[in-house]
Scaffold this motif. Structure first.
Motif, PDB file in Angstrom:
ATOM      1  N   UNK A  97       0.833  -1.201   0.000  1.00 45.67           N
ATOM      2  CA  UNK A  97       0.000   0.000   0.000  1.00 45.67           C
ATOM      3  C   UNK A  97       0.869   1.254   0.000  1.00 45.67           C
ATOM      4  N   UNK A  98       1.890   1.268   0.843  1.00 44.70           N
ATOM      5  CA  UNK A  98       2.782   2.425   0.932  1.00 44.70           C
ATOM      6  C   UNK A  98       3.500   2.664  -0.393  1.00 44.70           C
ATOM      7  N   UNK A  99       4.026   1.616  -0.978  1.00 47.83           N
ATOM      8  CA  UNK A  99       4.759   1.766  -2.236  1.00 47.83           C
ATOM      9  C   UNK A  99       3.825   2.206  -3.368  1.00 47.83           C
ATOM     10  N   UNK A 100       2.622   1.652  -3.412  1.00 43.20           N
ATOM     11  CA  UNK A 100       1.703   2.039  -4.484  1.00 43.20           C
ATOM     12  C   UNK A 100       1.251   3.491  -4.332  1.00 43.20           C
ATOM     13  N   UNK A 101       0.968   3.929  -3.120  1.00 44.11           N
ATOM     14  CA  UNK A 101       0.579   5.335  -2.945  1.00 44.11           C
ATOM     15  C   UNK A 101       1.751   6.267  -3.229  1.00 44.11           C
ATOM     16  N   UNK A 102       2.967   5.829  -2.937  1.00 43.21           N
ATOM     17  CA  UNK A 102       4.141   6.644  -3.253  1.00 43.21           C
ATOM     18  C   UNK A 102       4.308   6.788  -4.762  1.00 43.21           C
ATOM     19  N   UNK A 103       4.123   5.700  -5.488  1.00 39.30           N
ATOM     20  CA  UNK A 103       4.232   5.756  -6.949  1.00 39.30           C
ATOM     21  C   UNK A 103       3.132   6.644  -7.528  1.00 39.30           C
ATOM     22  N   UNK A 104       1.921   6.511  -7.016  1.00 42.23           N
ATOM     23  CA  UNK A 104       0.816   7.352  -7.500  1.00 42.23           C
ATOM     24  C   UNK A 104       1.113   8.825  -7.227  1.00 42.23           C
ATOM     25  N   UNK A 105       1.635   9.132  -6.039  1.00 40.86           N
ATOM     26  CA  UNK A 105       1.959  10.523  -5.706  1.00 40.86           C
ATOM     27  C   UNK A 105       3.063  11.064  -6.608  1.00 40.86           C
ATOM     28  N   UNK A 106       4.061  10.240  -6.900  1.00 37.80           N
ATOM     29  CA  UNK A 106       5.149  10.691  -7.773  1.00 37.80           C
ATOM     30  C   UNK A 106       4.648  10.943  -9.190  1.00 37.80           C
ATOM     31  N   UNK A 107       3.831  10.045  -9.703  1.00 37.08           N
ATOM     32  CA  UNK A 107       3.285  10.222 -11.058  1.00 37.08           C
ATOM     33  C   UNK A 107       2.396  11.460 -11.107  1.00 37.08           C
TER      34      UNK A 107
END
Length: 165
Positions: A97-107
């Motif tokens: 969850x943390x990694x996916x939200x981080x990727x979404x925030x970066x994109x």
């Protein structure tokens, strides 16, 4: 006799909840009315706006200050009650969850930078120089002292060093 004490505590706690709810809703109602009334007054001076906004700013700083300790303590308490197998699965889910939200925030950040172009000198030239206010009022200095009593981040406040020249 023991049941009687428990019942009395229940009634007392209900009274506290009702009183607190009433005060909270009254505050929201009065704040909304005050906001609507102040909107119709001619533009307020910056000092008045600063005084009106100060209690809300202090409240937000206190809430931000409490977020990290509450989240960490609730995670530790929750994980302490689980067995190793469950906490391993939960840890894996949390990491995904943390990694996916981080990727979404970066994109999302990259997309917004490409759309908005922050720092573009052409856009800044259209805005003009603006007004620079170097004067600090005594009220602002006093409010700044009170603001500094409530750091937004407790960890940062523990390690931060400030030097005045």
């Amino acid at each position: 006799e023991v049941n009687h004490v428990i019942i009395n505590l229940g009634v007392a706690s209900r009274a506290v909840v009702v009183k607190t709810s009433f005060l909270c809703l009254t505050g929201v109602f009065l704040g909304s009315i005050a906001g609507m009334l102040l909107r119709h007054i001619s533009p307020l001076p910056p000092d008045v706006i600063m005084i009106i906004a100060f209690p809300g700013e202090i409240l937000m700083r206190m809430l931000k200050m409490l977020i990290l300790p509450l989240v960490v303590s609730s995670l530790v308490t929750g994980l302490a009650g689980l067995d190793a197998k469950s906490s391993g699965r939960l840890g894996t889910r949390a990491m995904v969850y943390y990694m996916s939200t981080t990727v979404i925030a970066a994109v999302l950040g990259v997309i917004l930078v490409l759309l908005i172009h922050p720092g573009n000198p052409k856009l800044r030239a259209n805005l003009g120089l603006g007004k620079k206010n170097d004067e600090v009022s005594s009220v602002d200095a006093f409010f700044d002292l009170i603001r500094n009593l409530f750091p937004e981040n407790l960890v940062q406040a523990c390690f931060q060093q400030v030097r005045y020249s």
